[in-house]
Design a protein around this motif. Structure first.
Motif, mmCIF file in Angstrom:
data_model
loop_
_atom_site.group_PDB
_atom_site.id
_atom_site.type_symbol
_atom_site.label_atom_id
_atom_site.label_comp_id
_atom_site.label_asym_id
_atom_site.label_seq_id
_atom_site.Cartn_x
_atom_site.Cartn_y
_atom_site.Cartn_z
ATOM 1 N N UNK A 32 0.879 -1.149 -0.402
ATOM 2 C CA UNK A 32 0.055 0.364 0.188
ATOM 3 C C UNK A 32 0.731 1.665 -0.301
ATOM 4 N N UNK A 33 1.604 0.906 0.543
ATOM 5 C CA UNK A 33 2.669 2.570 0.731
ATOM 6 C C UNK A 33 3.112 2.838 -0.621
ATOM 7 N N UNK A 34 3.530 1.355 -1.388
ATOM 8 C CA UNK A 34 4.559 1.174 -2.398
ATOM 9 C C UNK A 34 3.869 2.141 -3.499
ATOM 10 N N UNK A 35 2.302 1.939 -3.300
ATOM 11 C CA UNK A 35 1.499 2.513 -4.203
ATOM 12 C C UNK A 35 1.131 3.370 -4.407
ATOM 13 N N UNK A 36 0.840 4.629 -3.179
ATOM 14 C CA UNK A 36 0.637 5.323 -2.368
ATOM 15 C C UNK A 36 1.622 6.462 -2.580
ATOM 16 N N UNK A 37 3.121 6.085 -2.662
ATOM 17 C CA UNK A 37 4.294 6.310 -2.689
ATOM 18 C C UNK A 37 4.466 7.324 -4.501
ATOM 19 N N UNK A 38 3.836 6.007 -5.267
ATOM 20 C CA UNK A 38 3.602 6.191 -6.479
ATOM 21 C C UNK A 38 3.070 6.782 -7.323
ATOM 22 N N UNK A 39 2.374 7.565 -6.652
ATOM 23 C CA UNK A 39 1.317 8.829 -7.028
ATOM 24 C C UNK A 39 2.353 9.920 -7.012
ATOM 25 N N UNK A 40 3.505 9.985 -6.008
ATOM 26 C CA UNK A 40 4.115 10.980 -5.881
ATOM 27 C C UNK A 40 5.234 10.920 -6.860
ATOM 28 N N UNK A 41 6.341 9.645 -7.353
ATOM 29 C CA UNK A 41 6.833 9.180 -8.079
ATOM 30 C C UNK A 41 6.236 10.117 -9.503
ATOM 31 N N UNK A 42 4.964 9.818 -9.871
ATOM 32 C CA UNK A 42 4.229 9.743 -11.329
ATOM 33 C C UNK A 42 3.589 11.393 -11.456
ATOM 34 N N UNK A 43 3.947 12.292 -10.243
ATOM 35 C CA UNK A 43 3.661 13.497 -10.054
ATOM 36 C C UNK A 43 5.168 13.997 -10.673
ATOM 37 N N UNK A 44 6.396 13.063 -10.783
ATOM 38 C CA UNK A 44 7.378 14.309 -10.799
ATOM 39 C C UNK A 44 7.681 13.385 -12.177
ATOM 40 N N UNK A 45 6.704 12.697 -12.828
ATOM 41 C CA UNK A 45 7.364 11.932 -14.518
ATOM 42 C C UNK A 45 7.703 10.737 -14.197
ATOM 43 N N UNK A 46 7.628 10.085 -13.436
ATOM 44 C CA UNK A 46 8.644 9.013 -13.078
ATOM 45 C C UNK A 46 7.083 7.659 -13.081
ATOM 46 N N UNK A 47 7.906 6.255 -12.971
ATOM 47 C CA UNK A 47 7.154 5.066 -13.289
ATOM 48 C C UNK A 47 6.603 5.153 -11.892
ATOM 49 N N UNK A 48 5.565 4.611 -11.591
ATOM 50 C CA UNK A 48 5.170 3.783 -10.233
ATOM 51 C C UNK A 48 4.998 2.199 -10.548
ATOM 52 N N UNK A 49 4.365 2.070 -9.597
ATOM 53 C CA UNK A 49 4.208 0.407 -9.623
ATOM 54 C C UNK A 49 2.477 -0.163 -10.509
ATOM 55 N N UNK A 50 1.981 0.888 -10.778
ATOM 56 C CA UNK A 50 0.791 1.399 -11.444
ATOM 57 C C UNK A 50 -0.528 0.003 -11.372
ATOM 58 N N UNK A 51 -0.673 -0.162 -9.931
ATOM 59 C CA UNK A 51 -1.645 -0.430 -9.341
ATOM 60 C C UNK A 51 -1.741 -0.028 -8.002
ATOM 61 N N UNK A 52 -3.248 -0.191 -7.760
ATOM 62 C CA UNK A 52 -3.160 -0.792 -5.330
ATOM 63 C C UNK A 52 -4.366 -1.544 -5.508
#
Length: 448
Positions: free
Chosen positions: A387-407
């Motif tokens: 869950x923390x990885x998924x929520x942190x992915x929102x930050x990474x994606x906001x910065x133009x990076x690739x998150x884990x892509x699913x919750x």
């Protein structure tokens, strides 16, 4: 799949003195006296922050069912709304990457320092590294060089405490200059061992053409409350009790890795811009904390880290914040965290949570690893790490990076690949089965 399951990983649950006795490196010490010293230190900290009574910790052996660990996911999120990483503490909305890096990230980091992990003193002693031994050997048929290191912390201001950080680094004998390094929090140094005929992580790293480094965290700071007036924390405090905002053991261990990175910056054999840190369990906590607070760390493999690592403080699954803030674990963190275990407060009073600790690692990539369902892995909250990885992915994606892509939790053996990657491996409370995946991740996102 190549794998290594260390036979000693359960030592992570032992007190420091037991480690010393097990390896024949220290005297037998009366555990009752150590517990009394720990409790005295703990009560001193509680008095400093004005906490008189804390909530009971979870205990798998408790007679009262209410005190046993919760593993029911329907009850695991008593506070379903996590802190919003995109709203500043004074209520402004983060509009762009510049505002994130200039305003929001610094205030999140400051909150983690003050309220959770503590601060490293500005006048922390310097460290001088010396090579104590260098020799050649063979690992999996490959000729290697092993260099043993000692990092002496300057104790001229307080000679009563001496800190000598023990570390080593190994690499292929004919390796070129400027090679990447993967470092690990370890229990012992020397030639790597294999278990069950499997390949060690060091051999995997060296086969990729990189260097494998290890550091003994207990030579930086003892893993105990009674040890807080010794080690680098005790040296910096000249043997006195900590203040509520002073650093805990996790930050001290991370500081040790940072000093090892200082050494790599002085030697052309190593590429200090491409250094990773890995750790399992309490060392998984330390790996994440190390990366979050030292921006020179290129990436981390955060394995089965549990509370104070990747899973949210707000979750009630396995160990909880109240466990971390209890007398036998509070030394990992700064004293202020105990406030949130007070009967007069709640976990929800924290203004930050672990998805934001992962988030402030951006734009650097990070690999979150957990083992398959077993009692130790339930305790460290498998779903909480995801869950923390998924929520942190929102930050990474906001910065133009690739998150884990699913919750949606992927289950065992499914790699979610991005600048944040997540994988649950089929092994237990260890990292072995995910090492090949992490090395591919390191190659793709760091070495490039």
């Amino acid at each position: 799949m190549r794998n290594i399951i260390p036979p000693i990983f359960l030592l992570a649950l032992m007190p420091l003195t037991t480690h010393a006795q097990f390896f024949g490196t220290g005297p037998i010490v009366n555990q009752d006296s150590l517990n009394r010293a720990t409790l005295a230190d703990y009560e001193n900290m509680k008095a400093q922050i004005g906490v008189t009574e804390t909530r009971p910790r979870r205990d798998g052996q408790a007679i009262d069912p209410a005190l046993r660990p919760n593993y029911d996911e329907l009850k695991a999120n008593p506070y379903p709304f996590y802190p919003d990483p995109f709203t500043t503490f004074d209520g402004r909305r983060v509009r762009n990457a510049r505002m994130w890096y200039k305003i929001r990230k610094p205030e999140i980091r400051e909150e983690f320092e003050r309220e959770i992990y503590g601060r490293i003193p500005a006048d922390c002693p310097s460290v001088t590294w010396t090579v104590t031994r260098e020799y050649e050997g063979k690992l999996g048929g490959t000729d290697i060089v092993i260099r043993e290191l000692n990092g002496h912390a300057d104790n001229s201001a307080y000679p009563d405490i001496e800190v000598n950080i023990q570390a080593q680094v190994m690499w292929k004998k004919d390796a070129p200059q400027n090679i990447p390094v993967i470092a690990d929090f370890s229990y012992m140094l020397g030639m790597p061992y294999s278990w069950g005929g499997q390949v060690s992580w060091q051999q995997m790293v060296i086969e990729h053409g990189w260097a494998a480094a290890q550091i003994l965290p207990n030579t930086v700071q003892p893993d105990s409350g009674h040890g807080l007036r010794s080690g680098i924390i005790g040296l910096a405090n000249k043997g006195q009790y900590r203040k509520p905002e002073d650093w805990g053991v996790l930050r001290a261990w991370g500081w040790g890795v940072s000093r090892l990175l200082d050494y790599f910056e002085t030697d052309s054999q190593f590429d200090a811009t491409k250094v990773a840190i890995e750790g399992v369990s309490r060392y998984g906590k330390a790996a994440l904390v190390t990366m979050a607070f030292d921006e020179r760390i290129a990436t981390a493999m955060v394995c089965s880290s549990g509370r104070a690592g990747a899973p949210a403080w707000r979750r009630d699954c396995g160990e909880t914040l109240d466990n971390t803030a209890a007398w036998d674990s509070y030394h990992w963190v700064g004293g202020n965290l105990i406030k949130y275990s007070s009967i007069e407060s709640s976990w929800d009073d924290l203004r930050v949570d672990q998805h934001e600790l992962i988030g402030i690692c951006a734009p650097r990539p990070v690999f979150i690893s957990v083992g398959a369902v077993s009692e130790p892995e339930q305790w460290v909250d498998i779903n909480g790490s995801f869950i923390s990885a998924a929520k942190a992915s929102e930050i990474y994606e906001f910065l133009g990076l690739k998150g884990i892509g699913t919750d949606l939790f992927p289950g065992v053996n499914k790699l979610l690949d991005g600048d944040i990657s997540f994988r649950q491996h089929p092994g237990g409370h260890e990292a072995g089965a995910n090492w090949p995946y992490f090395l591919d991740f390191f190659d793709k996102y760091v070495v490039k």
